[in-house]
Design a protein around this motif. Structure first.
Motif, PDB file in Angstrom:
ATOM      1  N   LEU A 258       0.832  -1.197   0.000  1.00 43.17           N
ATOM      2  CA  LEU A 258       0.000   0.000   0.000  1.00 43.17           C
ATOM      3  C   LEU A 258       0.875   1.258   0.000  1.00 43.17           C
ATOM      4  O   LEU A 258       1.610   1.507   0.952  1.00 43.17           O
ATOM      5  N   PRO A 259       0.804   2.082  -1.035  1.00 47.57           N
ATOM      6  CA  PRO A 259       1.605   3.307  -1.043  1.00 47.57           C
ATOM      7  C   PRO A 259       1.141   4.308   0.003  1.00 47.57           C
ATOM      8  O   PRO A 259       1.921   5.137   0.459  1.00 47.57           O
ATOM      9  N   ASP A 260      -0.132   4.224   0.372  1.00 46.18           N
ATOM     10  CA  ASP A 260      -0.690   5.134   1.380  1.00 46.18           C
ATOM     11  C   ASP A 260      -0.943   4.398   2.700  1.00 46.18           C
ATOM     12  O   ASP A 260      -1.907   4.688   3.410  1.00 46.18           O
ATOM     13  N   PHE A 261      -0.066   3.457   3.013  1.00 46.15           N
ATOM     14  CA  PHE A 261      -0.232   2.679   4.241  1.00 46.15           C
ATOM     15  C   PHE A 261      -0.371   3.571   5.467  1.00 46.15           C
ATOM     16  O   PHE A 261      -1.230   3.348   6.321  1.00 46.15           O
ATOM     17  N   ALA A 262       0.477   4.574   5.593  1.00 45.44           N
ATOM     18  CA  ALA A 262       0.478   5.410   6.800  1.00 45.44           C
ATOM     19  C   ALA A 262      -0.869   6.076   7.017  1.00 45.44           C
ATOM     20  O   ALA A 262      -1.397   6.096   8.137  1.00 45.44           O
ATOM     21  N   ARG A 263      -1.439   6.621   5.946  1.00 47.76           N
ATOM     22  CA  ARG A 263      -2.731   7.318   6.072  1.00 47.76           C
ATOM     23  C   ARG A 263      -3.850   6.332   6.416  1.00 47.76           C
ATOM     24  O   ARG A 263      -4.690   6.611   7.275  1.00 47.76           O
TER      25      ARG A 263
ATOM     26  N   ARG B 183      -6.017   6.099  10.145  1.00 51.86           N
ATOM     27  CA  ARG B 183      -7.487   6.127  10.220  1.00 51.86           C
ATOM     28  C   ARG B 183      -8.022   4.950  11.028  1.00 51.86           C
ATOM     29  O   ARG B 183      -8.904   5.113  11.876  1.00 51.86           O
ATOM     30  N   HIS B 184      -7.466   3.768  10.821  1.00 58.35           N
ATOM     31  CA  HIS B 184      -7.919   2.597  11.574  1.00 58.35           C
ATOM     32  C   HIS B 184      -7.500   2.697  13.048  1.00 58.35           C
ATOM     33  O   HIS B 184      -8.218   2.214  13.933  1.00 58.35           O
ATOM     34  N   ALA B 185      -6.356   3.318  13.295  1.00 62.17           N
ATOM     35  CA  ALA B 185      -5.932   3.510  14.683  1.00 62.17           C
ATOM     36  C   ALA B 185      -6.906   4.424  15.419  1.00 62.17           C
ATOM     37  O   ALA B 185      -7.275   4.161  16.576  1.00 62.17           O
ATOM     38  N   LEU B 186      -7.340   5.490  14.761  1.00 62.72           N
ATOM     39  CA  LEU B 186      -8.323   6.387  15.383  1.00 62.72           C
ATOM     40  C   LEU B 186      -9.611   5.639  15.704  1.00 62.72           C
ATOM     41  O   LEU B 186     -10.241   5.880  16.742  1.00 62.72           O
TER      42      LEU B 186
ATOM     43  N   LEU C 105      -2.392  -3.593  16.981  1.00 67.32           N
ATOM     44  CA  LEU C 105      -2.470  -4.825  16.195  1.00 67.32           C
ATOM     45  C   LEU C 105      -3.772  -4.877  15.401  1.00 67.32           C
ATOM     46  O   LEU C 105      -3.777  -5.231  14.220  1.00 67.32           O
ATOM     47  N   ALA C 106      -4.869  -4.489  16.037  1.00 66.58           N
ATOM     48  CA  ALA C 106      -6.163  -4.502  15.345  1.00 66.58           C
ATOM     49  C   ALA C 106      -6.157  -3.540  14.165  1.00 66.58           C
ATOM     50  O   ALA C 106      -6.699  -3.848  13.084  1.00 66.58           O
ATOM     51  N   ALA C 107      -5.547  -2.375  14.337  1.00 67.43           N
ATOM     52  CA  ALA C 107      -5.478  -1.407  13.241  1.00 67.43           C
ATOM     53  C   ALA C 107      -4.632  -1.950  12.096  1.00 67.43           C
ATOM     54  O   ALA C 107      -4.935  -1.723  10.911  1.00 67.43           O
ATOM     55  N   LEU C 108      -3.562  -2.678  12.418  1.00 63.09           N
ATOM     56  CA  LEU C 108      -2.738  -3.272  11.372  1.00 63.09           C
ATOM     57  C   LEU C 108      -3.533  -4.315  10.595  1.00 63.09           C
ATOM     58  O   LEU C 108      -3.495  -4.349   9.355  1.00 63.09           O
TER      59      LEU C 108
ATOM     60  N   LEU D 271      -4.327  -4.135   6.604  1.00 55.14           N
ATOM     61  CA  LEU D 271      -3.898  -5.192   5.680  1.00 55.14           C
ATOM     62  C   LEU D 271      -5.087  -5.865   5.010  1.00 55.14           C
ATOM     63  O   LEU D 271      -4.970  -6.363   3.879  1.00 55.14           O
ATOM     64  N   ALA D 272      -6.232  -5.865   5.691  1.00 58.53           N
ATOM     65  CA  ALA D 272      -7.446  -6.390   5.064  1.00 58.53           C
ATOM     66  C   ALA D 272      -7.843  -5.513   3.881  1.00 58.53           C
ATOM     67  O   ALA D 272      -8.300  -6.018   2.851  1.00 58.53           O
ATOM     68  N   GLU D 273      -7.653  -4.201   4.019  1.00 57.07           N
ATOM     69  CA  GLU D 273      -7.915  -3.301   2.890  1.00 57.07           C
ATOM     70  C   GLU D 273      -6.967  -3.599   1.741  1.00 57.07           C
ATOM     71  O   GLU D 273      -7.355  -3.560   0.581  1.00 57.07           O
ATOM     72  N   GLU D 274      -5.704  -3.883   2.085  1.00 59.08           N
ATOM     73  CA  GLU D 274      -4.738  -4.219   1.051  1.00 59.08           C
ATOM     74  C   GLU D 274      -5.186  -5.471   0.299  1.00 59.08           C
ATOM     75  O   GLU D 274      -5.132  -5.524  -0.935  1.00 59.08           O
ATOM     76  N   GLN D 275      -5.636  -6.465   1.049  1.00 56.01           N
ATOM     77  CA  GLN D 275      -6.095  -7.700   0.424  1.00 56.01           C
ATOM     78  C   GLN D 275      -7.312  -7.440  -0.460  1.00 56.01           C
ATOM     79  O   GLN D 275      -7.410  -7.956  -1.574  1.00 56.01           O
TER      80      GLN D 275
END
Length: 457
Positions: free
Chosen positions: A386-391, A395-398, A432-435, A439-443
């Motif tokens: 994901l090129p925009d992994f950080a963004r 969002r998932h962390a929030l 961990l949940a945010a990760l 990664l589910a979005e990546e999939q």
């Protein structure tokens, strides 16, 4: 319209936020601003009752939690007596006492003050070059930095910052410094240790200085952790080698401890772990416990003496209107009191060990590379396309009630020292949940792309 929405709307209409592509905060994008109404301990609270655990100490500044009663009381007391006076021609108790304490803690002499980390960098670079001019060697006016180094975003600080985004945008405005290899331990080749990487990087610096020391004023480096480079960590041996090489080639060693000072790496100052003393030490961020802007540059008595003269032009020609502000200095004194009174360095070691255990499931995730830790700094590189992994991750962390903002593909945590066991568990579990959600979005993106290719065929 909710209170949160109202503040978002007003902020977007009136405020230009730092280092931000403002379009990403528009309603069409899923990255809304978070209006903060109050803060307490490790928590930020919005206007509608939601709270977020500040996992990055609000850009690495907060040490003992937000709204700490000890720092707050010191500020109220100071506000009742002296809010500000210019430091040119005047002095006051907080700036004198802070300078004395910093001198005892660092073994360095006079302290010069600014308002932020970039200002500290500017001060140190100017002071070094001016020293050599006063010493009759004006040709020593260039600088060398470390690959991946970050020292601020003003024009002088950008000259020694090796972050491509900034260098490419503002290169025409700055006199770029030379850059030598980093001792980032992640660069270790098969069979190499962190010590080996340090020695290899030091050898490259030695070779470069052999040709350029005659025109070089100083080397600037972040000891132990290069934060903006993705929490790149190196062995203390490298810092020791930097000291040796700067002495050998007669250039100044400027250590930028703006982010890593005041206990972040497991000692009060990171360079203590190498057993050395720099020529210049830049401090900010945690200096006031994250309450008010303040930076300081400490240097040796020899450097100070080179400016001590009847000629104004031989004095250090630099000033800020709020240099040595009494309120900021009083906050810094209260922060130093807390470090001593709470035995923060020893307590942090216990907290760090606990967090390492709590982060263990995250560190064991199959997409994690180079899980690492130095004091109260934790980092993990993520194997992702994901090129925009950080963004996406932020969002998932929030959504998990966490403030975590990866640097590129590097996830990191740098929480306030007062984080409790239960708060640490919430931070680790949510990270961990945010990760997993990211990664589910990546999939999902990969499946969609594959389906699109098949449909196109």
């Amino acid at each position: 319209m909710s209170l949160n929405d109202d503040w978002r709307r007003r902020s977007l209409a009136a405020v230009w936020h730092p280092c931000t592509q403002m379009k990403l905060h528009d309603a069409a994008h899923a990255q809304p601003l978070i209006p903060v109404a109050r803060a307490e301990g490790v928590w930020l609270h919005d206007h509608e009752g939601r709270r977020y655990l500040d996992g990055i100490s609000s850009w690495w500044v907060n040490l003992f939690g937000h709204n700490h009663p000890g720092i707050r009381a010191a500020l109220v007391d100071q506000l009742n007596t002296l809010d500000h006076v210019m430091l040119a021609g005047f002095t006051h108790a907080p700036v004198v006492e802070l300078s004395e304490r910093l001198s005892v803690l660092t073994g360095l002499g006079h302290a010069f003050y600014g308002s932020d980390g970039a200002s500290a960098t500017e001060i140190a670079l100017k002071m070094s070059a001016h020293y050599w001019r006063n010493a009759g060697r004006p040709q020593k006016c260039k600088f060398v930095g470390i690959a991946g180094g970050y020292h601020g975003e003003t024009v002088g600080a950008l000259a020694v910052t090796d972050i491509a985004l900034f260098r490419e945008a503002y290169a025409p405005l700055v006199r770029l410094a030379a850059i030598v290899p980093s001792a980032d331990a992640r660069q270790a080749m098969t069979g190499e240790s962190a010590d080996d990487v340090a020695e290899r990087a030091a050898a490259a610096l030695d070779a470069w200085l052999a040709d350029h020391a005659h025109e070089t004023a100083a080397l600037i480096a972040e000891p132990l952790v290069q934060c903006a480079a993705g929490m790149a960590m190196h062995d203390p041996l490298y810092v020791k080698r930097l000291r040796e090489l700067c002495h050998k080639h007669e250039i100044h060693l400027v250590l930028d401890e703006i982010a890593v000072g005041f206990g972040r790496t497991g000692t009060l100052f990171a360079h203590e772990q190498a057993g050395i003393r720099p020529d210049f030490l830049c401090l900010s961020k945690g200096l006031t416990g994250g309450t008010l802007p303040l930076s300081a540059v400490l240097t040796t008595d020899a450097v100070y003496a080179a400016f001590y003269d009847d000629e104004v032009a031989r004095g250090f020609l630099h000033s800020h209107s709020y240099t040595g502000n009494p309120l900021a200095c009083r906050a810094a004194l209260a922060t130093l009191d807390l470090i001593e009174q709470t035995d923060a360095i020893a307590r942090n070691r216990v907290t760090a060990e606990r967090l390492v255990a709590q982060f263990a499931p995250l560190s064991a995730h199959p997409r994690i590379r180079h899980a690492r830790q130095r004091g109260m700094i934790f980092a993990w590189d993520i194997a992702t396309s994901l090129p925009d992994f950080a963004r996406r991750y932020a969002r998932h962390a929030l959504a998990q009630g966490l403030v975590l903002r990866p640097i590129g593909h590097t996830l990191y945590a740098m929480p306030p020292y007062v984080i409790s066991e239960s708060e640490g568990e919430q931070l680790a579990r949510g990270a961990l949940a945010a990760l997993q959600a990211t990664l589910a979005e990546e999939q999902g993106s990969a499946v969609a792309n594959e389906r699109g290719t098949v449909d196109g065929v």
